[in-house]
Write a protein that holds these residues in place. Structure first.
Motif, mmCIF file in Angstrom:
data_model
loop_
_atom_site.group_PDB
_atom_site.id
_atom_site.type_symbol
_atom_site.label_atom_id
_atom_site.label_comp_id
_atom_site.label_asym_id
_atom_site.label_seq_id
_atom_site.Cartn_x
_atom_site.Cartn_y
_atom_site.Cartn_z
ATOM 1 N N ILE B 53 9.024 21.250 -1.668
ATOM 2 C CA ILE B 53 9.471 22.586 -1.258
ATOM 3 C C ILE B 53 9.966 23.361 -2.483
ATOM 4 O O ILE B 53 9.645 24.533 -2.660
ATOM 5 C CB ILE B 53 10.562 22.487 -0.174
ATOM 6 C CG1 ILE B 53 9.947 21.937 1.119
ATOM 7 C CG2 ILE B 53 11.202 23.837 0.078
ATOM 8 C CD1 ILE B 53 10.951 21.617 2.197
ATOM 9 N N LEU B 54 10.723 22.671 -3.350
ATOM 10 C CA LEU B 54 11.200 23.325 -4.570
ATOM 11 C C LEU B 54 10.023 23.800 -5.426
ATOM 12 O O LEU B 54 10.050 24.881 -6.006
ATOM 13 C CB LEU B 54 12.070 22.363 -5.388
ATOM 14 C CG LEU B 54 13.446 22.050 -4.814
ATOM 15 C CD1 LEU B 54 14.143 20.989 -5.657
ATOM 16 C CD2 LEU B 54 14.295 23.309 -4.744
ATOM 17 N N ALA B 55 8.988 22.958 -5.501
ATOM 18 C CA ALA B 55 7.831 23.320 -6.316
ATOM 19 C C ALA B 55 7.013 24.429 -5.676
ATOM 20 O O ALA B 55 6.234 25.096 -6.344
ATOM 21 C CB ALA B 55 6.950 22.099 -6.537
ATOM 22 N N GLY B 56 7.178 24.603 -4.366
ATOM 23 C CA GLY B 56 6.417 25.633 -3.665
ATOM 24 C C GLY B 56 5.137 25.114 -3.048
ATOM 25 O O GLY B 56 4.312 25.894 -2.589
ATOM 26 N N PHE B 57 4.968 23.796 -3.021
ATOM 27 C CA PHE B 57 3.763 23.237 -2.397
ATOM 28 C C PHE B 57 3.876 23.248 -0.881
ATOM 29 O O PHE B 57 2.888 23.234 -0.166
ATOM 30 C CB PHE B 57 3.521 21.792 -2.857
ATOM 31 C CG PHE B 57 3.430 21.632 -4.339
ATOM 32 C CD1 PHE B 57 2.831 22.627 -5.109
ATOM 33 C CD2 PHE B 57 3.940 20.523 -4.972
ATOM 34 C CE1 PHE B 57 2.735 22.496 -6.489
ATOM 35 C CE2 PHE B 57 3.846 20.378 -6.346
ATOM 36 C CZ PHE B 57 3.253 21.364 -7.112
ATOM 37 N N LEU B 58 5.108 23.223 -0.386
ATOM 38 C CA LEU B 58 5.356 23.238 1.057
ATOM 39 C C LEU B 58 6.258 24.423 1.371
ATOM 40 O O LEU B 58 7.160 24.729 0.597
ATOM 41 C CB LEU B 58 6.105 21.965 1.477
ATOM 42 C CG LEU B 58 5.348 20.684 1.718
ATOM 43 C CD1 LEU B 58 6.337 19.569 2.045
ATOM 44 C CD2 LEU B 58 4.355 20.859 2.852
ATOM 45 N N ALA B 59 6.005 25.069 2.508
ATOM 46 C CA ALA B 59 6.916 26.130 2.946
ATOM 47 C C ALA B 59 7.893 25.502 3.939
ATOM 48 O O ALA B 59 7.469 24.873 4.900
ATOM 49 C CB ALA B 59 6.134 27.248 3.601
ATOM 50 N N PRO B 60 9.211 25.642 3.718
ATOM 51 C CA PRO B 60 10.164 25.030 4.637
ATOM 52 C C PRO B 60 10.108 25.712 6.000
ATOM 53 O O PRO B 60 9.731 26.880 6.102
ATOM 54 C CB PRO B 60 11.506 25.266 3.950
ATOM 55 C CG PRO B 60 11.283 26.448 3.071
ATOM 56 C CD PRO B 60 9.853 26.391 2.644
ATOM 57 N N THR B 61 10.462 24.976 7.058
ATOM 58 C CA THR B 61 10.468 25.598 8.382
ATOM 59 C C THR B 61 11.751 26.390 8.600
ATOM 60 O O THR B 61 11.850 27.152 9.541
ATOM 61 C CB THR B 61 10.308 24.530 9.484
ATOM 62 O OG1 THR B 61 11.169 23.427 9.180
ATOM 63 C CG2 THR B 61 8.883 24.035 9.555
ATOM 64 N N GLY B 62 12.735 26.168 7.734
ATOM 65 C CA GLY B 62 13.967 26.958 7.845
ATOM 66 C C GLY B 62 14.634 27.079 6.499
ATOM 67 O O GLY B 62 14.480 26.211 5.643
#
Ligand SMILES: Nc1ncnc2c1ncn2[C@@H]1O[C@H](COP(=O)(O)OP(=O)(O)OP(=O)(O)O)[C@@H](O)[C@H]1O
Ligand SMILES: [Mg+2]
Lengths: 443, 267
Positions: B53-62
């Motif tokens: 998530i920090l790297a931006g590979f995943l978008a957090p759900t919240g």
């Protein structure tokens, strides 16, 4: 139906016996050479290095490497067996007795209707296989007694019927019979051994002259190596049916290269598209998955119906043979990319286009090369098969045409050349692979 | 406000069978510029998810992430990542790998060359610039990965078990290298590890995470990273507070692991 099935099973069982016998001989020779070789070298290699202590791991190819001496002796053995089985002249002496060729004769005794007996000689000239310009035997004009001498011309390994009484005085009369061959009594359906062959009396009382055949193979089925070599030299200079040997081979190769090129030209981009886009993947998936297991050979009849036997049909067929393989290779190449490579590229600032050209494309090269090797192999097999069915030139066309005239030597030359070229293609592809994708399998 | 701010992040994965996994729940961390942070936690507590998530590979759900007051919406070269293994480009040699980031931005080749030479010196691979990746040992490969990340001059370096696959000796050398680089470049570094000792050595701040749902369990401020810069790491490990801290964290993680095991058994 059940009976046929049973026949097939019985035949297969017999084949097991036959194949075991052939393997058995080959393995026995192998064992013999092994012991002889080890005996000769027993003093030389005291120390074999620690590698010789390595245990064999099944499935790990690298733990056992091919013994060069064994490879060479294996090939030599194949040639030796070939020479022995065909009674080749290359051998210093004949190991198996060969079929009789030349002049021989036997004597028969005839009994005429009156009960008198007389003897006459039958001269036999056995001509070599495929040699039609042997001098003809001429029947002798004069002969004493009522039984007259005969002459027979017969081809090597063939049999010939002789009505010996045809030229005998009173031979057409009821009760005139041949009773003895070389002094041994004979009756219908009996065989008498004579010099260099045997004589069978048929049910109707004719004589069948059967020169000695020996246990060697007939050249019609398997010609000896020297005959194949001579034919090769002849083909090399004259060609066959007006087409040069290498012209035939070149045509096969040209078709393969063109078909393979077309297959790559369309297959690789299509594979990429399918690996990168789910709509395109869905769109083409049913076609690709359906066509992939269809052997290209099964398409030959359709291609002939559509395009005839010309070059377009051949190239289309090879295109279809290569296409699916290349699509699947390219597709696997792009979808097999390690996700952390993609992530790495993105976090190093690559754009989507850069990711595609700098990461996904090069990453897929090993898979594409594997597919290309497979496709080349399949194309080569397919082109030969297609030429067997219908073609004007080509390696396959040459051997099928020769087989119709029972020119087994040409067929064998064709098979050897096809094998060598198929092997050469694979070696070249592997060399290109090592040069262009050296990281393959080491990622 | 500068620095990296993790603001109330939650991540729920939907499973194909209709269930879902709360990989992260209400995680908040404020990370100052130049901070060295290590993250520790039992397997499956969401460490990799957090880093992705920090790297931006995943978008957090919240929740949201912001770096230097800008909300993170995807991967970018400000946040470099060093992977455990397999993320180098095998079709390029060492120099090309290290120069990958700058060349993507269209940096002039001469500048790239200078940068690559400098980085090869920092990670000690001067003699290997033309080698292909498969010709290097695992430790060398990780040094290339580190250099490749540094070449882009990112603000934040994210590392997911970068030393996990190395032998003890190489690992120790790499730990010193990471400390050196941290001190020399003053970059913010967030490092995930499974080794408690490594977490103590390479974290000014150590974050211990707990699973189900993934959350921050405890944070420690530690002096060992500062001590370790330019020093013998074995010396640092002999510090009187090192042993007790290590034991405390170890038993905490053991308790968590046991709890997970117990739960799976009763389930
Ligand atoms: N793409 C995904 N889909 C579904 N569940 C996922 C996915 N990625 C991670 N998870 C789940 O989220 C949880 C956290 O995973 P994560 O990989 O972040 O753990 P981790 O702390 O990095 O573990 P480890 O120390 O073993 O690497 C796990 O329960 C995992 O099963
Ligand atoms: Mg993880």
């Amino acid at each position: 139906m059940l009976q046929e099935l049973l026949d097939v099973i019985v035949t297969t069982l017999w084949m097991i016996v036959g194949i075991s016998a052939i393997f058995g001989i080959f393995l026995a020779v192998s064992g013999l050479v092994y012991f002889v070789w080890n005996f000769i070298n027993s003093k030389k290699d005291q120390f074999r290095g620690y590698g010789s202590l390595k245990t064999v791991t099944f499935g790990d190819e690298s733990s056992v490497s091919a013994n060069r001496v064994a490879s060479i002796s294996g090939v030599i053995t194949v040639f030796l067996i070939w020479m022995i089985a065909t009674g080749s002249n290359l051998l210093p002496f004949k190991i198996l007795p060969v079929a009789f060729v030349g002049d021989t004769q036997f004597e028969y005794t005839a009994t005429n209707a009156a009960g008198d007996t007389d003897k006459a000689t039958v001269k036999v000239r056995v001509t070599p296989f495929g040699n039609s310009d042997t001098e003809k035997l001429v029947a002798p004009e004069t002969s004493d007694g009522f039984a007259k001498d005969d002459v027979v011309m017969v081809a090597e390994r063939r049999a010939k019927l002789l009505r010996a009484q045809r030229n005998d005085d009173g031979g057409a009369e009821e009760g005139f019979r041949v009773t003895e061959i070389n002094g041994q009594p004979i009756e219908p359906n009996q065989i008498v051994q004579v010099d260099n062959g045997s004589v069978l009396m048929t049910g109707a009382g004719s004589l069948q002259v059967r020169p000695y055949t020996g246990p060697t193979m007939e050249a019609l089925y398997l010609p000896p190596p020297e005959q194949v070599w001579d034919r090769f030299l002849q083909l090399n200079s004259e060609g066959y049916q007006g087409v040069g040997l290498w012209e035939n081979v070149m045509w096969s190769l040209i078709r393969v290269v063109l078909g393979f090129f077309l297959g790559c030209l369309f297959g690789i981009p299509l594979g990429f598209a399918m690996g990168l886009n789910s709509w395109l993947r869905g769109w083409f998936d049913p076609i690709v998955e359906f066509m992939r297991p269809v052997p290209p050979l099964a398409l030959i009849p359709l291609v002939i119906i559509w395009f005839g036997i010309g070059e377009q049909g051949k190239v289309s067929l090879l295109f279809l043979a290569a296409l699916w393989i290349m699509i699947i290779g390219a597709r696997a190449g792009v979808s097999g990319v390690n996700i952390s490579k993609v992530h790495a590229a993105y976090s190093l600032g690559a754009t989507k286009t850069q990711l595609l050209s700098k990461v996904i494309l090069p990453n897929s090269l090993p898979e594409i090369f594997t597919a290309a090797r497979v496709a080349m192999g399949v194309c080569w097999g397919t082109v030969v098969a297609a030429e067997l069915v219908a073609a004007e030139k080509g390696a396959g066309k040459m051997i099928i045409a020769a087989s119709k005239f029972q020119l087994t030597d040409i067929v064998i030359i064709g098979i050897i050349i096809i094998g060598v070229i198929g092997f050469g293609i694979d070696v070249l592809m592997r060399m290109a692979e090592n040069k262009l994708v050296p990281w393959k399998g080491r990622g | 406000m500068s620095g990296l701010i993790v603001d109330d992040i939650s991540m729920t994965f939907e499973l194909p069978d209709g269930g879902n996994v709360e990989a992260l729940k209400n995680v908040s961390i404020d990370i100052k510029e130049g901070e060295l942070i290590s993250v520790l936690g039992p397997s499956g507590c969401g460490k990799t998810t957090l880093l992705n998530i920090l790297a931006g590979f995943l978008a957090p759900t919240g929740g949201k992430i912001s770096l230097n007051n800008e909300v993170v919406t995807g991967p970018s070269s400000e946040r470099g990542m060093v992977f455990q293994q397999g993320a180098l480009f095998e079709w390029m040699n060492v120099s090309k790998n290290i120069g990958f980031g700058p060349s993507m931005k269209g940096t002039p080749q001469s500048d790239i060359n200078n940068r690559v030479t400098e980085l090869l010196g920092i990670v000690g691979l001067q003699d290997f610039s033309e080698k292909m990746i498969y010709e290097l040992s695992g430790g060398m490969q990780q040094r290339v990965a580190l250099a490749r990340c540094l070449a882009n001059d990112p603000d934040v370096i994210l590392m997911d078990e970068p030393l996990g696959a190395l032998d003890a000796l190489t690992r120790e050398k790499m730990q010193s290298l990471v400390l050196d680089i941290w001190k020399k470049t003053g970059k913010t570094i967030i490092l995930i590890t499974h080794s408690v000792e490594e977490a103590l050595l390479l974290g000014e701040r150590l974050i211990v995470m707990a699973p189900r749902p993934g959350r921050i369990h405890k944070q420690y401020n530690l002096p060992f990273a500062e001590m370790g810069v330019g020093a013998d790491l074995r010396e640092v490990k002999r510090h009187k507070k090192f042993g007790p801290t290590r034991d405390e964290i170890l038993s905490m993680i053991w308790d968590m692991e046991e709890e997970i095991m117990g739960r799976t058994e009763s389930a």
